[in-house]
Design a protein around this motif. Structure first.
Motif, PDB file in Angstrom:
ATOM      1  N   HIS A  35      81.990 107.032 -11.371  1.00  0.00           N
ATOM      2  CA  HIS A  35      82.098 107.950 -10.243  1.00  0.00           C
ATOM      3  C   HIS A  35      81.179 109.153 -10.371  1.00  0.00           C
ATOM      4  O   HIS A  35      81.150 110.002  -9.489  1.00  0.00           O
ATOM      5  N   LEU A  36      80.462 109.244 -11.465  1.00  0.00           N
ATOM      6  CA  LEU A  36      79.533 110.354 -11.644  1.00  0.00           C
ATOM      7  C   LEU A  36      78.132 109.911 -11.218  1.00  0.00           C
ATOM      8  O   LEU A  36      77.782 108.746 -11.358  1.00  0.00           O
ATOM      9  N   PRO A  37      77.345 110.866 -10.722  1.00  0.00           N
ATOM     10  CA  PRO A  37      75.973 110.502 -10.356  1.00  0.00           C
ATOM     11  C   PRO A  37      75.170 110.126 -11.591  1.00  0.00           C
ATOM     12  O   PRO A  37      75.519 110.499 -12.717  1.00  0.00           O
ATOM     13  N   GLU A  38      74.097 109.406 -11.391  1.00  0.00           N
ATOM     14  CA  GLU A  38      73.237 109.005 -12.507  1.00  0.00           C
ATOM     15  C   GLU A  38      72.721 110.229 -13.257  1.00  0.00           C
ATOM     16  O   GLU A  38      72.688 110.258 -14.478  1.00  0.00           O
ATOM     17  N   ASN A  39      72.311 111.239 -12.515  1.00  0.00           N
ATOM     18  CA  ASN A  39      71.778 112.455 -13.116  1.00  0.00           C
ATOM     19  C   ASN A  39      72.857 113.529 -13.106  1.00  0.00           C
ATOM     20  O   ASN A  39      72.899 114.393 -12.225  1.00  0.00           O
ATOM     21  N   PHE A  40      73.720 113.436 -14.087  1.00  0.00           N
ATOM     22  CA  PHE A  40      74.832 114.368 -14.253  1.00  0.00           C
ATOM     23  C   PHE A  40      74.851 114.806 -15.702  1.00  0.00           C
ATOM     24  O   PHE A  40      74.645 114.002 -16.601  1.00  0.00           O
ATOM     25  N   LEU A  41      75.087 116.087 -15.918  1.00  0.00           N
ATOM     26  CA  LEU A  41      75.265 116.563 -17.279  1.00  0.00           C
ATOM     27  C   LEU A  41      76.173 117.768 -17.300  1.00  0.00           C
ATOM     28  O   LEU A  41      76.425 118.402 -16.286  1.00  0.00           O
ATOM     29  N   VAL A  42      76.679 118.047 -18.481  1.00  0.00           N
ATOM     30  CA  VAL A  42      77.555 119.183 -18.719  1.00  0.00           C
ATOM     31  C   VAL A  42      76.876 120.100 -19.725  1.00  0.00           C
ATOM     32  O   VAL A  42      76.387 119.636 -20.759  1.00  0.00           O
ATOM     33  N   LEU A  43      76.850 121.388 -19.411  1.00  0.00           N
ATOM     34  CA  LEU A  43      76.375 122.392 -20.355  1.00  0.00           C
ATOM     35  C   LEU A  43      77.540 123.314 -20.659  1.00  0.00           C
ATOM     36  O   LEU A  43      77.995 124.052 -19.792  1.00  0.00           O
TER      37      LEU A  43
END
Length: 156
Positions: A35-43
């Motif tokens: 369910h997350l986009p391909e270009n997803f990240l957490v900082l």
């Protein structure tokens, strides 16, 4: 369910218990369900001195909250999720300038193509919400001329 647009989630207070206990497991379940986009990240951003690898270990690899999932899933799957997590040490105070944080956000945004879409999640004491918002604004991180920006505050 439609996938979300590319984005970066910046968690203030990321070294606290809430991130490991609730936020990262919820994100892991979204990742597992695709369910997350391909270009997803957490900082993660906090006042603790940690590297990206130490943060990943703390909230994924060595986390008791994800222990069952880590045992059940393939190592490559867990690694793929963990590699979406990054950490930035804010120094000794949330009051210090956010120049280095802004630089890190811009660098990650460019590298991982999150399209300037940022969610700032404040998992901090309510008395510093205004200070964080002010510092984000002063660094141009709330400017929506490129991508959208959202500010979420954890209820007191």
């Amino acid at each position: 369910m439609n996938k979300m647009p590319n984005q970066m989630l910046i968690i203030f207070g990321a070294s606290g218990d809430l991130t490991a206990r609730k936020l990262v497991p919820a994100l892991f379940n979204l990742y597992k369900g695709k369910h997350l986009p391909e270009n997803f990240l957490v900082l993660g951003a906090s006042r603790s001195d940690m590297s990206d690898e130490e943060f990943r270990s703390r909230v994924v690899g060595a986390s008791s909250y994800l222990a069952e999932d880590v045992r059940r899933e393939e190592a490559s799957f867990i690694k793929g999720f963990a590699e979406k997590l990054f950490y930035h040490d804010l120094g000794s105070s949330y009051e210090e300038g956010y120049e280095a944080l802004a630089s890190r956000i811009q660098s990650l945004d460019k590298e991982f193509r999150t399209d300037g879409n940022f969610i700032f999640y404040l998992s901090t004491p309510p008395e510093i919400y205004e200070l964080i918002a002010k510092n984000l604004c002063e660094q141009g991180l709330t400017d929506e001329s490129h991508g959208w920006k959202r500010l979420i505050v954890e209820k007191p």
